[in-house]
Every structure is written in C-alpha cells, then in structure tokens.
Scaffold this active site. Structure first.
Site, mmCIF file in Angstrom:
data_model
loop_
_atom_site.group_PDB
_atom_site.id
_atom_site.type_symbol
_atom_site.label_atom_id
_atom_site.label_comp_id
_atom_site.label_asym_id
_atom_site.label_seq_id
_atom_site.Cartn_x
_atom_site.Cartn_y
_atom_site.Cartn_z
ATOM 1 C CG HIS A 11 -1.655 1.316 1.396
ATOM 2 N ND1 HIS A 11 -2.625 1.724 0.506
ATOM 3 C CD2 HIS A 11 -1.553 2.315 2.326
ATOM 4 C CE1 HIS A 11 -3.100 2.899 0.888
ATOM 5 N NE2 HIS A 11 -2.462 3.278 1.980
ATOM 6 C CG HIS B 29 -7.499 2.860 -5.647
ATOM 7 N ND1 HIS B 29 -7.902 2.334 -4.429
ATOM 8 C CD2 HIS B 29 -6.156 2.655 -5.713
ATOM 9 C CE1 HIS B 29 -6.847 1.860 -3.783
ATOM 10 N NE2 HIS B 29 -5.785 2.022 -4.551
ATOM 11 C CD GLU C 95 -4.347 -1.640 -6.572
ATOM 12 O OE1 GLU C 95 -4.213 -2.276 -5.508
ATOM 13 O OE2 GLU C 95 -4.523 -0.406 -6.601
#
Length: 274
Positions: free
Chosen positions: A60, A116, A135
């Site tokens: 992250h 996102h 992702e």
C-alpha cells in the site's frame, strides 16, 4: 510449499475511509494495525496448511505499512518502493507455489469500498486487452506468467463478485459489505482474522490441485484513461506510449512486467501534477 502474500489496506475489515489509508492522518495507526493482524492470520494459516516458506509484500502507498516487529517471525517481508513488480515484487526471484491477496479492493470505475487502480487520483480506468482491470487482475496476470496460481483473495463483497467471475478456482474471504465508496459493514477484526486463517490453511492444503488461470495472454495492450488531460499529456511523453484522445493513452508489450513498470512510472509522474 512456498507461498507469496501481497497485502493492501483498503480491503481490510474496519477500513472504509481514505483518511485511514493515509499515514499523515491520525486514523492510519489503527488501520495499519488491522492490516498487520489480517496479514498475520494469512501467514499463520499458510503455515498451518503446510507452507514451508512465506513471503509478504507490503503493497500500500509507499509500501512501508507493516511494522517488521509486528509481523509473524516465520515470514519474509518485502517493503519500500520503487520496485520492479510493485505489489508482487519478489515473486520473480524464486519459485512460489501459490499467491494470496490480502486487503484488496475493486478496480477504478467499479463499485466497492475505496475502489481504485494503483493511483486513484490519476487513473480513472485501466484496461488490459480491452477488458477493465484492477490490481488483482494486473498482479494475477504477472503471477500467471511465472506459473504461480492465485490461491486466495480477501476484501469486500464487490471484489468477491469480480474474483468469482474471473478466477473461479481462487478462494475468497469477504470481510465487509460495501455500502458506498466510503462506507461499509465489516466483520469484527477477530472474525475476519479467523476466516482468513482458516481459508489460507485450506487453500495451501489444496495446493497443486489449483490451476494457474490465464485470463490474459500476450501480447498485452494496456489502455489507461487519466483523471485529467494534463496527465495524459505527461504520460504520452514516455517512449512507446500512444496517445488516443485527450484522456487516454495506450502501451503494447509482450510481458506484464513492462506494463507494471509503466504504471508505476505513470503513478510517480502524476504526483508532479498534484
């Protein structure tokens, strides 16, 4: 039996606001602790299932969320950036039997808590070979090139539907129900950890019975819609990147590492325009 875990924060139980994901905000300390606990549950479950080695990639933001002294001492820890394969850096350096995504989230432009793709302020939508990707897709595709199957994912119910459709052989732990982009109904941290540990153990025990699912095949065409025209202006200066319209750029390659490298560069470039 070697297991690789990639850990994000937006898909962790109890996390639903951007402030919780920002190290500069007071709420981040509690969120990172919840992230550490779910990662440790996955590590413990993997070893309980028969893993002999576990590597965790802190994935992250600046990729330095997991405090080394809080992570199960049996695991190896990849941290910091920039790095070649980004959220699965290290996967390419030795043979792994399976991959787990802990704390993942939906793709840009899709429903889900804190949805996102890599950089929410810069990338409005990312597509690979004509299909919208998040992702989970990008890094599962990179793993598939290395013949590593996706064994387990955890996150919200919107990502659960996405994974079930695209990677039906993969296990999933749903730790929260998405109410909106910034609201969720979460399991208790204790229950989330227990379910992650149990499913991680089960998936490792299944081991070789789980195939590598190749959803995307080379050559790869990445199409990215930027959040604003100035970003597309900037991205199109990178050699090999093709400008399609005011907001959209594209890039072709024969391997996922090149696509992931480019997205990392784009994300860095975007910070110059904030």
């Amino acid at each position: 039996m070697k297991v690789f875990i990639s850990a994000d924060i937006e898909g962790i139980a109890g996390v639903m606001r951007p402030e919780q994901c920002n190290p500069a905000h007071a709420d981040y300390a509690a969120a990172r602790e919840l992230m550490e606990q779910e990662v440790n549950a996955a590590i413990d479950g993997a070893f309980a299932g028969g893993a002999t080695e576990v590597t965790v990639a802190d994935s992250h933001a600046m990729m330095q969320n997991l405090r080394a002294d809080r992570i199960d001492g049996r695991a190896r820890l990849v941290q910091g950036k920039p790095r070649g394969l980004s959220m699965v850096e290290g996967l390419q350096h030795q043979r792994y039997d399976g991959l787990m995504f802990i704390g993942y989230h939906s793709a840009a432009g899709e429903h889900g808590v804190l949805a996102h793709t890599i950089n929410g302020r810069a990338f409005y939508r990312v597509s690979l070979n004509g299909e919208a990707v998040g992702e989970s897709d990008l890094y599962a595709a990179a793993a598939a090139e290395l013949n590593v199957p996706l064994w387990l994912v955890s996150g919200d119910d919107e990502l659960q539907r996405w994974i079930a459709e695209r990677y039906p052989q993969s296990g999933y732990v749903c730790v929260k129900r998405a109410i909106s982009q910034t609201a969720a109904e979460s399991l208790s941290p204790q229950r989330a950890r227990a379910e992650i540990r149990e499913r991680a153990m089960q998936q490792v025990r299944l081991g070789g019975k789980l195939p590598v699912e190749r959803r995307f095949m080379p050559p790869y065409r990445l199409t990215l819609m930027a959040a604003k025209p100035v970003l597309a202006d900037l991205f199109s200066l990178v050699p090999g990147v093709q400008r399609q319209d005011a907001l959209t750029v594209a890039f072709d390659s024969d391997n996922m590492a090149a696509q992931i490298n480019l997205l990392s560069v784009f994300s860095y470039l975007a910070t110059t325009q904030n």
